[in-house]
Scaffold this active site. Sequence first.
Site, mmCIF file in Angstrom:
data_model
loop_
_atom_site.group_PDB
_atom_site.id
_atom_site.type_symbol
_atom_site.label_atom_id
_atom_site.label_comp_id
_atom_site.label_asym_id
_atom_site.label_seq_id
_atom_site.Cartn_x
_atom_site.Cartn_y
_atom_site.Cartn_z
ATOM 1 C CD GLU A 174 -2.646 1.187 2.609
ATOM 2 O OE1 GLU A 174 -2.980 2.253 3.148
ATOM 3 O OE2 GLU A 174 -3.017 0.068 3.028
ATOM 4 C CD GLU A 179 -3.463 7.676 5.305
ATOM 5 O OE1 GLU A 179 -4.479 7.109 5.726
ATOM 6 O OE2 GLU A 179 -2.309 7.333 5.595
#
Length: 444
Positions: A174, A179
């Site tokens: 990932e 974020e």
Amino acid sequence: MRAGLVAAGVLATLSGCSPEPEAPSEAVTYGQTAQGERSYDPGAGWNLTWQDDFTGTSLNTGAWTVLTSNWDPVTNNCNFGTGELEYPRAQNVVVRDGKLVLVAERTGDNPTDPRCPGNYRSFYSGRLHTKGKVEGRYGKIVASIKIPPGYGMWPAFWTLGSNISSAGWPAAGEIDILEWTSQEPTWMKSALHWHNGGQADWGTGASRGVDLSQDFHTYEVEWNANTIVFRLDRDFVSTATFGHNETEFQQPHYLILNLAMGGNWYGHPSPNAIDLPWGVQKTMEVEWVRWYQPGGAQTLGLTNPGFEQGMTGWSTWGTEAADLSETYNGGHSGSYHLTHWTAGTPFETWTYQTKSGLAAGTYKLRAWVRKGGTFNFARFQVKTCGSCAPAVTNLGTYGGWTLVETPAVSVPANGYLEFGLHSNAPTHNGSSFIHLDDVELIRL
């Protein structure tokens, strides 16, 4: 899942070891002018291999799949493994005014998927991905995004390994490009997750010194076989560069955009604590998403190009039994390859994959082949629509693995390709076989 069971938030703060770069002398002023499209220059030596500028009034479903539940059918989990409080639905993903808009709003409907009993959600929001449609390995992935302000907002731009359904998380790998948390509003947080005898996590970030929710910014990752570096507005480089040899980051990934709320990123707050009042909508807006590769011919990754996950990602027309993934005589790489063969029964089989939403350009297909016996025809081919005449390479006899490629085809913007192996074998010839492995779609 994505936040690495809250590890990403912690690591992004702790793992940096190099000084934060100084602002460029002529930095763009943000939050003080009407928004026009955020300009972006990838720098010398980069070719644009795929993009979506979100023009028109509808989503390009040839490139994107919208999630419509708090059950994720790709990873087979509820609430995305992070305890997020939203329920994704199609009407909260819109294209308008040249932007993709993910809309978050509070709801009293208490929605949940039947496969997630008792997991009632308090918000509607948007989530979409490119799995099976736009996948690739390495390059520069960048998007222009405006994130929403407020406690509990968790906008994200990230990737997962294309083999997630078979390998699981975190073994698929990932890459979290963006974020954001309202508790550190000037920071783009970035992270990596993979498997190394167990879950492994690495985090970093970049700060511009202004609240990122007040304007559009560009968020990017530059990714190759050995290093991964993240950038905010191109000139603000992450506090650390990831040097690696993990296989999870040496395989194709697909893209994800979502607007989450709460969850482990914020320490599992109650829905009442989220800064999203009744009757108010908050949005994550995306001007464009682009995928660049270094100069020269570029490879855009395919789903399961080496047939290591069986026939996942590949479709079959014709004689289904003559189309199989197997280990007989080994693969060109890995253990498996595609085979067209039956024991003395005539067959015609077309094994193919499709790609939509391609950047305008010239493409060709490459693969490694072994072949023996007698065929009426054996064609390695690519075409620009289902009923179009294909560009064909007629296969000869190859005792060892041999690299073959199709003629080049021209594709318009947001173009489509259908490509693969088409063969027809006569009766009573069980020695007629084709082995094909390591398929590549090349943009010249």
